[in-house]
Design an enzyme around this catalytic site. Structure first.
Site, PDB file in Angstrom:
ATOM      1  N   LYS A 284       0.777  -1.162   0.048  1.00  0.00           N
ATOM      2  CA  LYS A 284       0.026   0.105   0.063  1.00  0.00           C
ATOM      3  C   LYS A 284       0.774   1.331  -0.064  1.00  0.00           C
ATOM      4  O   LYS A 284       0.528   2.236  -0.553  1.00  0.00           O
ATOM      5  CB  LYS A 284      -1.158   0.011   1.203  1.00  0.00           C
ATOM      6  CG  LYS A 284      -2.042  -0.983   1.186  1.00  0.00           C
ATOM      7  CD  LYS A 284      -2.837  -0.704   2.299  1.00  0.00           C
ATOM      8  CE  LYS A 284      -4.232  -1.842   2.047  1.00  0.00           C
ATOM      9  NZ  LYS A 284      -5.195  -1.445   3.355  1.00  0.00           N
ATOM     10  N   GLU A 296      -6.304  12.998  -2.360  1.00  0.00           N
ATOM     11  CA  GLU A 296      -6.060  13.682  -1.184  1.00  0.00           C
ATOM     12  C   GLU A 296      -5.735  12.763   0.033  1.00  0.00           C
ATOM     13  O   GLU A 296      -4.406  12.727   0.681  1.00  0.00           O
ATOM     14  CB  GLU A 296      -6.899  14.640  -0.594  1.00  0.00           C
ATOM     15  CG  GLU A 296      -6.292  15.850   0.429  1.00  0.00           C
ATOM     16  CD  GLU A 296      -7.582  16.526   0.842  1.00  0.00           C
ATOM     17  OE1 GLU A 296      -8.684  16.509   0.547  1.00  0.00           O
ATOM     18  OE2 GLU A 296      -7.418  16.581   2.269  1.00  0.00           O
ATOM     19  N   ASP A 320      -9.783   2.923   1.919  1.00  0.00           N
ATOM     20  CA  ASP A 320      -9.639   2.677   3.155  1.00  0.00           C
ATOM     21  C   ASP A 320     -10.588   3.621   4.200  1.00  0.00           C
ATOM     22  O   ASP A 320     -10.999   3.553   5.118  1.00  0.00           O
ATOM     23  CB  ASP A 320      -8.480   2.127   3.727  1.00  0.00           C
ATOM     24  CG  ASP A 320      -7.790   1.063   3.376  1.00  0.00           C
ATOM     25  OD1 ASP A 320      -8.612  -0.097   2.910  1.00  0.00           O
ATOM     26  OD2 ASP A 320      -6.505   0.568   3.340  1.00  0.00           O
ATOM     27  N   GLY A 349      -0.053   1.016   9.498  1.00  0.00           N
ATOM     28  CA  GLY A 349      -0.410   1.959   8.447  1.00  0.00           C
ATOM     29  C   GLY A 349      -2.074   1.657   8.452  1.00  0.00           C
ATOM     30  O   GLY A 349      -2.644   2.617   7.995  1.00  0.00           O
ATOM     31  N   LYS A 374       5.833   5.288  17.878  1.00  0.00           N
ATOM     32  CA  LYS A 374       5.364   5.345  16.632  1.00  0.00           C
ATOM     33  C   LYS A 374       3.848   5.941  16.732  1.00  0.00           C
ATOM     34  O   LYS A 374       3.336   6.785  16.100  1.00  0.00           O
ATOM     35  CB  LYS A 374       4.856   3.834  16.373  1.00  0.00           C
ATOM     36  CG  LYS A 374       6.373   3.274  15.574  1.00  0.00           C
ATOM     37  CD  LYS A 374       5.855   1.933  15.426  1.00  0.00           C
ATOM     38  CE  LYS A 374       5.043   1.378  14.289  1.00  0.00           C
ATOM     39  NZ  LYS A 374       4.964   0.027  14.147  1.00  0.00           N
ATOM     40  N   GLY A 458     -14.825  -5.346  11.083  1.00  0.00           N
ATOM     41  CA  GLY A 458     -14.047  -4.960   9.980  1.00  0.00           C
ATOM     42  C   GLY A 458     -14.528  -5.510   8.623  1.00  0.00           C
ATOM     43  O   GLY A 458     -14.322  -4.791   7.556  1.00  0.00           O
TER      44      GLY A 458
HETATM   45  P1  ATR Z   1      -1.334  -2.513   9.663  1.00  0.00           P
HETATM   46  O1  ATR Z   1      -0.896  -1.999   8.386  1.00  0.00           O
HETATM   47  O2  ATR Z   1      -2.045  -3.539   9.560  1.00  0.00           O
HETATM   48  O3  ATR Z   1      -1.540  -1.329  10.565  1.00  0.00           O
HETATM   49  P2  ATR Z   1       1.390  -2.529  10.743  1.00  0.00           P
HETATM   50  O4  ATR Z   1       1.713  -1.351   9.989  1.00  0.00           O
HETATM   51  O5  ATR Z   1       2.409  -3.627  10.848  1.00  0.00           O
HETATM   52  O6  ATR Z   1       0.139  -3.270  10.248  1.00  0.00           O
HETATM   53  O7  ATR Z   1       0.871  -2.051  12.268  1.00  0.00           O
HETATM   54  C1  ATR Z   1       0.497  -3.101  13.117  1.00  0.00           C
HETATM   55  C2  ATR Z   1       0.203  -2.250  14.556  1.00  0.00           C
HETATM   56  O8  ATR Z   1      -0.531  -3.278  15.504  1.00  0.00           O
HETATM   57  C3  ATR Z   1       1.073  -1.518  15.397  1.00  0.00           C
HETATM   58  O9  ATR Z   1       0.462  -0.581  15.783  1.00  0.00           O
HETATM   59  C4  ATR Z   1       1.503  -2.584  16.229  1.00  0.00           C
HETATM   60  O10 ATR Z   1       2.229  -2.072  17.519  1.00  0.00           O
HETATM   61  P3  ATR Z   1       3.915  -1.671  17.294  1.00  0.00           P
HETATM   62  O11 ATR Z   1       3.723  -0.268  16.614  1.00  0.00           O
HETATM   63  O12 ATR Z   1       4.026  -1.592  18.772  1.00  0.00           O
HETATM   64  O13 ATR Z   1       4.377  -2.776  16.800  1.00  0.00           O
HETATM   65  C5  ATR Z   1       0.292  -3.410  16.557  1.00  0.00           C
HETATM   66  N1  ATR Z   1       0.634  -4.553  17.286  1.00  0.00           N
HETATM   67  C6  ATR Z   1       0.933  -5.607  16.961  1.00  0.00           C
HETATM   68  N2  ATR Z   1       1.059  -6.806  17.454  1.00  0.00           N
HETATM   69  C7  ATR Z   1       0.892  -6.323  18.619  1.00  0.00           C
HETATM   70  C8  ATR Z   1       0.730  -6.815  19.855  1.00  0.00           C
HETATM   71  N3  ATR Z   1       1.114  -8.133  20.035  1.00  0.00           N
HETATM   72  N4  ATR Z   1       0.202  -5.912  20.947  1.00  0.00           N
HETATM   73  C9  ATR Z   1       0.067  -4.756  20.693  1.00  0.00           C
HETATM   74  N5  ATR Z   1       0.037  -4.168  19.681  1.00  0.00           N
HETATM   75  C10 ATR Z   1       0.565  -4.818  18.490  1.00  0.00           C
END
Ligand code: ATR
Length: 485
Positions: A284, A296, A320, A349, A374, A458
């Site tokens: 993406k 935009e 999205d 993302g 983040k 979702g």
């Molecule tokens: P997407 O595009 O689906 O949002 P991503 O960019 O990889 O995927 O983001 C994943 C999100 O899920 C992040 O906010 C991640 O937290 P971190 O920034 O700390 O990595 C969160 N996430 C994934 N596994 C997690 C877990 N076990 N507990 C809490 N947050 C989690």
């Protein structure tokens, strides 16, 4: 018109006959892969065509060419000899398997020879000069491999051949589009398998090919759409778009393209004339560098989930954002969003599109995320509050409490027990939205529902963004009006 052939890889003749009965009305012919049969079944192979009363191809493949036969060549020859006394329509010999007596026997019995080549280098051009039907088969393991296959097919497809026929087969996830597009690629036959037998995850059984992909309706001029991602074969999108094409009488098909590298996919798009495509993880963000124009929402989120071709130019959208807002607006009306307070869990993302959507709608947002840095980065960009996924995050979430949006992968199949914020207590007047769609109701949503909240899964967002994609691709409104998923 390309024929649909069911590959029979059962260990027992009886099992294969059951498969034929199950799919008889969807296929044109079958291939008995005798190499898969158990030893004691082999002495019956000459009787098989009469048992199924459909045209049958006989093949006995060695392990090197994706089969299971591992006895001597002498054994294989004997087996072919027995088979050729039966009423087969075709026999499939590998390129290196040159046995004049078998060839003669086949020809004398009116059994046509398919000659299988397992690479596509220039040498095989000579195959077109034989009276045998050349079959070119590969198993691409990357987009680059599949691109090479399509380039070779397109160059071979218009060459004159003695038999007037040729077969092109690309197996596995990367090769799946070629299964659906056999007619477009000029292949005489395409191969499918019983549900659960191939790697293409429920896409390449005869019923799915006929009912979802409308294999028999695909012509050379059929417009091509698709979805790119890695992995992508679990996608439900073909089941959303293809029935709508059918309903509106649009000559188009929507196919998953397993894609590991974008530059190669872009070449594929050009030579296959793909008119538009959905984009999913992990492409993406990176797809944006290939666009000529963008909405935009794409610029603001750095994320694009839909691309359409306008002449030679590519335009990108991020549905999205609107797909996320649609279910909220449906429940609240757009005006009531303004001034609401929302907590977004996660800062990846998906969270980015959600935060942009909410902030643009006048919602006050806080972001809480496991990795606080983040959350901070995203929050600063959109001027919101942020915290970690901890006690301070919980305190903030208790204030930003009209709407809670869960964007992390916690609770997603197969780890369905997960809950990103187990200590959080829901209140009955809240709206709780989880972007996960498998399962339809996560633990998080279940807890919210039990507390009396309005919950949104979702799946709704997935459908809404697909409806918008459909309109962009076709210029027409999605016909089932939200009633189909
Ligand atoms: P997407 O595009 O689906 O949002 P991503 O960019 O990889 O995927 O983001 C994943 C999100 O899920 C992040 O906010 C991640 O937290 P971190 O920034 O700390 O990595 C969160 N996430 C994934 N596994 C997690 C877990 N076990 N507990 C809490 N947050 C989690």
């Amino acid at each position: 018109m390309a024929l649909l052939c069911l590959e029979l890889t059962g260990k027992k003749i009886r099992e294969n006959i059951q498969q034929v009965e199950k799919y008889r009305s969807s296929v044109d012919l079958v291939e008995l892969r005798a190499d898969c049969l158990a030893g004691e079944e082999l002495f019956q192979i000459h009787k098989f065509p009469l048992m199924v009363s459909l045209p049958v191809i006989l093949s006995i493949r060695r392990e090197e060419t994706g089969g299971s036969f591992n006895a001597s060549e002498e054994e294989r020859r004997k087996l072919f000899e027995l088979g050729l006394t039966g009423n087969y329509a075709f026999v499939d010999f590998e390129a290196g398997f040159q046995v004049p007596s078998l060839k003669e026997k086949a020809l004398n019995s009116g059994i046509k020879i398919i000659r299988s080549f397992y690479n596509l280098s220039g040498v095989e051009r000579s195959a077109l000069l034989s009276s045998e039907i050349p079959k070119f088969e590969v198993r691409p393991s990357s987009t680059a491999d599949f691109l090479r296959f399509i380039e070779a097919v397109l160059s071979l497809k218009e060459e004159p051949s003695c038999s007037g026929r040729r077969i092109f087969v690309a197996r596995g996830d990367y090769g799946f589009p070629s299964v659906v597009l056999a007619e477009k690629l000029g292949s005489f036959i395409t191969y499918c398998s019983a549900e659960g037998r191939e790697s293409a995850h429920g896409h390449s059984d005869p019923e799915t090919l006929q009912e979802i992909y409308r294999f028999k309706n695909i012509k050379r001029e059929t417009s091509l759409f698709g979805i790119i991602g890695n992995p992508v074969m679990h996608t439900r999108s073909p089941r959303i778009h293809n029935p709508a094409f059918k309903h509106l009488g649009i000559d188009a098909v929507y196919i998953p393209f397993q894609t590991d590298t974008l530059p190669e996919f872009m070449k594929l798009m050009d030579i296959m004339d793909i008119r538009g495509f959905s984009v999913t993880i992990p492409h993406k963000e990176r797809i944006i560098e290939f666009l000529d124009s963008q909405s935009e929402a794409v610029s603001a989120t750095g994320s694009c989930n839909t691309v359409v071709r306008r002449g030679k130019k590519l335009h990108g959208e991020n549905y999205d954002v609107e797909g996320f807002l649609d279910p909220l607006k449906k429940r609240l009306g757009s005006e009531r969003l303004k001034g609401m307070k929302a907590t977004v869990i996660g800062a990846g993302g998906a969270a980015r599109s959600v935060v942009f959507a909410l902030v643009s709608s006048g919602v006050e947002v806080c972001i809480i995320n496991r990795t606080k840095e983040k959350a901070e980065k995203l929050a600063k960009e959109f001027r919101c509050k942020y915290e970690g996924l901890d006690e301070s995050g919980l305190d903030l979430a208790r204030i930003y409490n009209n709407l809670v949006v869960q964007t992390t992968s916690v609770g997603m199949y197969p780890n369905v027990d997960g809950d990103p914020l187990p200590e959080y207590e829901f209140k009955r007047d809240q709206i709780v939205y989880d972007l996960i769609y498998i399962p339809e109701e996560t633990n998080f949503l279940k807890r919210a529902k039990e507390a009396g909240c309005t919950v949104i899964g979702g799946g709704e967002m997935l459908l809404q963004q697909a409806y918008r994609q459909f309109s962009l691709f076709t210029g027409k409104q999605y016909p089932f009006n939200g009633s189909r998923d």
